[in-house]
Design an enzyme around this catalytic site. Sequence first.
Site, short mmCIF file in Angstrom:
data_model
loop_
_atom_site.label_atom_id
_atom_site.label_comp_id
_atom_site.label_asym_id
_atom_site.label_seq_id
_atom_site.Cartn_x
_atom_site.Cartn_y
_atom_site.Cartn_z
CD GLU A 60 -23.40 -45.84 -53.09
OE1 GLU A 60 -23.70 -45.74 -51.97
OE2 GLU A 60 -23.75 -44.96 -53.82
CG HIS A 129 -18.83 -35.45 -56.19
ND1 HIS A 129 -19.41 -35.13 -54.86
CD2 HIS A 129 -20.00 -36.47 -56.52
CE1 HIS A 129 -20.65 -35.40 -54.66
NE2 HIS A 129 -20.92 -36.23 -55.48
C1 LIG Z 1 -22.99 -42.48 -51.51
C2 LIG Z 1 -23.18 -41.75 -52.71
N1 LIG Z 1 -23.97 -42.56 -53.79
C3 LIG Z 1 -24.53 -41.85 -54.90
C4 LIG Z 1 -24.22 -40.46 -55.07
C5 LIG Z 1 -25.04 -39.96 -56.26
N2 LIG Z 1 -26.07 -39.06 -55.83
C6 LIG Z 1 -26.34 -37.92 -55.64
S1 LIG Z 1 -27.77 -37.26 -55.20
C7 LIG Z 1 -28.49 -38.87 -55.59
C8 LIG Z 1 -29.97 -39.45 -55.29
C9 LIG Z 1 -30.15 -38.85 -53.77
O1 LIG Z 1 -31.82 -38.84 -53.64
P1 LIG Z 1 -32.74 -38.43 -52.56
O2 LIG Z 1 -31.69 -39.02 -51.20
O3 LIG Z 1 -33.80 -38.82 -52.49
O4 LIG Z 1 -32.27 -36.74 -52.31
P2 LIG Z 1 -32.75 -35.90 -53.46
O5 LIG Z 1 -31.78 -35.47 -54.44
O6 LIG Z 1 -34.27 -36.15 -53.73
O7 LIG Z 1 -33.01 -34.38 -52.35
C10 LIG Z 1 -27.45 -39.79 -55.94
C11 LIG Z 1 -27.74 -41.29 -56.37
C12 LIG Z 1 -23.88 -39.65 -53.95
N3 LIG Z 1 -23.58 -38.33 -54.12
N4 LIG Z 1 -23.14 -40.47 -52.80
#
Ligand SMILES: Cc1ncc(C[n+]2csc(CCOP(=O)(O)OP(=O)(O)O)c2C)c(N)n1
Lengths: 327, 327, 342, 342
Positions: A60, A129
């Site tokens: 972000e 959230h």
């Molecule tokens: C700072 C932030 N940005 C966006 C989100 C929304 N979000 C939650 S999980 C996710 C994807 C994360 O992917 P990854 O790190 O590969 O972990 P996985 O879900 O595959 O275990 C996003 C974009 C968040 N929770 N926090």
Amino acid sequence: MPALTVREALRDAMAEEMRADPLVFLMGEEVAEYQGAYKISQGLLEEFGPARVIDTPITEAGFAGIGVGAAFGGLRPIIEFMTFNFAMQAIDQLVNSAGKTLYMTGGIQSCPIVFRGPNGPAARVAAQHSQCYASWYGQVPGLKVVAPYSAADAKGLLKSAIRDPNPVVFLENELLYGQSFEVPEGEDYLVPIGEAAVLRPGADVTIVAFSRMVGHALAAAETLAGEGIEAEVIDLRSIRPLDSETILASVRRTHRLITVEEGWAFAGIGAEIGAIVMEHAFDELDAPVARIAGADVPMPYAANLEKLALPQPEQIVQAARNACYVE
Amino acid sequence: MPALTVREALRDAMAEEMRADPLVFLMGEEVAEYQGAYKISQGLLEEFGPARVIDTPITEAGFAGIGVGAAFGGLRPIIEFMTFNFAMQAIDQLVNSAGKTLYMTGGIQSCPIVFRGPNGPAARVAAQHSQCYASWYGQVPGLKVVAPYSAADAKGLLKSAIRDPNPVVFLENELLYGQSFEVPEGEDYLVPIGEAAVLRPGADVTIVAFSRMVGHALAAAETLAGEGIEAEVIDLRSIRPLDSETILASVRRTHRLITVEEGWAFAGIGAEIGAIVMEHAFDELDAPVARIAGADVPMPYAANLEKLALPQPEQIVQAARNACYVE
Amino acid sequence: MATNRRKSRSKTAAPGEDARLPASGHELLGYYREMLTIRRFEEKAGQLYGMGLIGGFCHLYIGQEAVCTGIKYGLRGDDSIITGYRCHGFMLARGAAPGAVMAELTGRASGVSRGKGGSMHMFDQEHAFYGGHGIVGAQVPLGVGLALSHKYLANGKVSAACFGEGAANQGQVYEAFNMASLWHLPVIFVIENNQYAMGTSIARAKSGTEMFERGTSFGIPGRQVDGMDVLAVKQAIEEAALNSREGNGPALLEMMTYRYRGHSMSDPAKYRSKEEVSKVRHEHDAIDMVRTRLLDESHATEEALKEIDREVKAVVAEAADYAQSEPEPDAVELWTDVMHAV
Amino acid sequence: MATNRRKSRSKTAAPGEDARLPASGHELLGYYREMLTIRRFEEKAGQLYGMGLIGGFCHLYIGQEAVCTGIKYGLRGDDSIITGYRCHGFMLARGAAPGAVMAELTGRASGVSRGKGGSMHMFDQEHAFYGGHGIVGAQVPLGVGLALSHKYLANGKVSAACFGEGAANQGQVYEAFNMASLWHLPVIFVIENNQYAMGTSIARAKSGTEMFERGTSFGIPGRQVDGMDVLAVKQAIEEAALNSREGNGPALLEMMTYRYRGHSMSDPAKYRSKEEVSKVRHEHDAIDMVRTRLLDESHATEEALKEIDREVKAVVAEAADYAQSEPEPDAVELWTDVMHAV
Ligand SMILES: Cc1ncc(C[n+]2csc(CCOP(=O)(O)OP(=O)(O)O)c2C)c(N)n1
Ligand SMILES: Cc1ncc(C[n+]2csc(CCOP(=O)(O)OP(=O)(O)O)c2C)c(N)n1
Ligand SMILES: [Mg+2]
Ligand SMILES: [Mg+2]
């Protein structure tokens, strides 16, 4: 007038402005191929292609800063935060780089950019959230801050925000995305930033709300009407600049004011409105301004506690009764 | 009582608590070898060594998060931000990781940590280095927020903050660091968080301020006394929890209230105090609560404009006169 | 790739030890005059600060003149440049009037930011200089954003994003590396490694390999450059710019340089020895190196260089006079420039 | 260094293709039971979500069971673990009662966080599990902070900081790398590379080299591990932990894994083909691999494994019953746990 969901209204606003101005582009997490985490950008990748609808990594601070730099470079970015909770990672770029630059440069460097995404509580997503950032961003001179309720305002205000030469923080609400409202047709339908709307006239008490809480305020007004109390409902729509004129005019008629917000009361929008009314219409008040706000706790997950943490129409009704000194 | 500068008082507070509790340590940019960018940690490296006085790279999000993790792990970190402007990079860790965890875990996971550093305007450092964050942090349930004026309070509150089992945001003021005040002796001198102090009694009007603005309030009270207006000056000291009792008790006597802060008025601490007074002592007010605050602009650099942007004692005097309906 | 991942020369290389890069006398005289102008300007700013005419934070560029000068000449005039708070040299290099820059430092209405930004916040849109930013590291994503605008507009421009070796640890720098590389943006990341971040030497803040390798795992080729040699800086920038302009994405250049003064005017710089400073000053000074070469290669006489010195001094003195005699902003300026009217 | 920078095995290696790591039947049966418990638990959570008994975001761990299980067995019981929102598996692995975890998902008073945290925010201090964090990447500095506490207290513990390959782009991760390496902290960075961050495949979000090399320029040795092979995970963690415990600082392990379900319950996962999912499921499933080996090596009969399946199902069914029958938190709980009283 056709009925549109807030989701469609936001999408249409972006699509129309992107058609009209090739400098406008959309950037954020999952905005392109996924069509938006909440499907706000449905169809935009297909229509405008990957140069103008850009998926970012989950970074972000980085992409908000890139957006601001692109605005410095003459583009008109729309930056989507998946939710504004994640914009805390980037808040320095919004406040210090976007908000303060015009002033610091003595007017040389503009920053026409829109930061948008859902703000405040959704459903059962718990403490990290669910925060409302209206008063944080609202505090910063150099930013405009908008928080629409209806689909018509969502569309008209987002179009205004995209055309605005200043940085605009555009606070949406996830639970409103699926709600339908009538929306005027035509690409020229704009809602000016900085103007509140009187959604329901009433002589007995003024209820000021923004975003999803406008729905609660309208529901409360309906209940109150059944009890013989005519509530005037004002949808703030813009947080900065704040339309004090509309609020003051109403209070000068009703002499009573209730503010409603989902965020915490402490130094919130209700506190600000109360202060303004105190400063400009103190003698008009027949009752203290009452604040209805989210409970002063981090948002709990359990369904029953979450409900208790959030403002309910019944609380507004009761506050209005109190203001009118009705049992 | 010996006179100490605020700088010395803060240093002594940390040194005493570090002597008393081996779990307490200090971490931040330039805190060790440089003895603090503003020399607050003078002598600490020498006394406590590099394991307990830790210089960090310029990575606020990272070291704030490391501090929170260390607190989770049982330590009692003091995290110094060179100024709170830079804490915006880390604000997610303060709010989401430090502030909300106890609640989210149903009371399982404590986070005893102090985030401290100068807040608000300094001298001529312009827009990006001059913001006051009192109302932002003050809004968040789960955090305690403190903003002392005198050296005695700086010491007593910092010691309380370090001993507190909750996360505390400790807002200092660079321009106060060099000011001297009498400070009670002894390692047991504590000032409890959440209690305001009446610094000067007066029957005609209440002036509430915090941090450096307390000095302005006292100066204004002195001027007002010469005009026959007796102002009661309250030093807020804590922002969260806010000591409404002390404010309300005073307003019930004076029936008039002026709030003073260096930050922006919009949804600021003055707005909150006004709202509280409205809610609990509406009928006691003989004049509207007046807010004196920083101008609603990013901080300008030019000396003359900077002065115009900041609250001046004369504005407080005028507001008090107005509240007392004196020409 | 024209650039490579190995050091092109080390910072401790003595002047003249490497083969000299080709440059005409005319060119060298230009660098000499420009770098000297920056140095004298900064010395004067230091004096005005001491006299209380400049306030707040004031970060001088003395010692690092070859970096901004080499960047200027390695880029096209309309390529964008962005940096942090240590920005006076860039303003002058890109062509802002010394008087208007100095008047900004003294907070006057005729300053480049009309007195509202001060030392750390200077922009010059006419010369594609985008500031002047006070938050360490924040300018790096901004610089990538400028590169995005260049690519989007297909205007063939390149963006140079400059930051200190201390800033190079900031997380958003790596977020910026990732996106710049992923999207093949025309950006040159320029680390001005002056060995210290405030009082922290690089070794106390940086783990791992050398800074120029910090982009490697993001697919960004890195290179260390003698930041005291204006020609080396210029050449490295030219190569990286050419490559970026051809669509090959970002490059990372680590300019090995040194600041002679404290971090800002309030820093007594006790964290290093006088000998350390004077060694660099005497053995590897950017301006001296050009001066020596001008004389060695008979492009100029001592007298001609003295004449330049006099001219530069006059320019700076005039700037200082201007900055002291101009009025402060009108009080109404407090309220302007917060927002554009719609 | 016991670890090295090269891949130890690639994610596409077929089961049994590499030499099998030594493991007793007893051990393998334990892994089988534990991984199966996690999978069945998560399947049940998915059902309860579908029935409206669980709300908000719910991220299932199905497919990744070998990672948390291998971490658990590679560490000592009092070494700390921290991860993101995809945390149910870690809770179970570390020993939380399935009923209390499920009751947290349904938001009941007897949930591990007393119903206040939900799916993303679960801690288990007794078992040194530190959550359960909703902000992508934020847990990484927190995990380094836990390591700092271990070093400070000289308690010989190691910290495992787990995050997704999407989170691995976050800036604060690199800030954490730098400080962890600079200060030689006992932390193992574990990237759970399940190929997708929500709808974004790793290739669309990551520039440069493989993720396990992202720590190299910070002096952190990296290694890619078959995250579907519980023994490989365990061994890699053991080696890194040993090394960290000896004071040699952090390591970075990239666990190649896969999630079978959508990102969260609301994700239809249209960004990948059914074939892609079923290929991993059928050719490289963590539980199947252990199962096959148990049978191959005659550590268990089909019937014995079926008996385990039945037992696991019963445990999960009981947890689900418990989670549905327990009461919601008392209304007064809204106001508790905001602050400790002083
Ligand atoms: C700072 C932030 N940005 C966006 C989100 C929304 N979000 C939650 S999980 C996710 C994807 C994360 O992917 P990854 O790190 O590969 O972990 P996985 O879900 O595959 O275990 C996003 C974009 C968040 N929770 N926090
Ligand atoms: C985010 C942030 N943290 C801290 C500071 C205070 N600060 C200003 S300059 C500086 C040192 C930067 O060093 P470096 O990046 O090496 O640049 P140099 O000053 O050497 O040019 C610090 C810590 C800041 N302005 N912003
Ligand atoms: Mg430096
Ligand atoms: Mg993933």
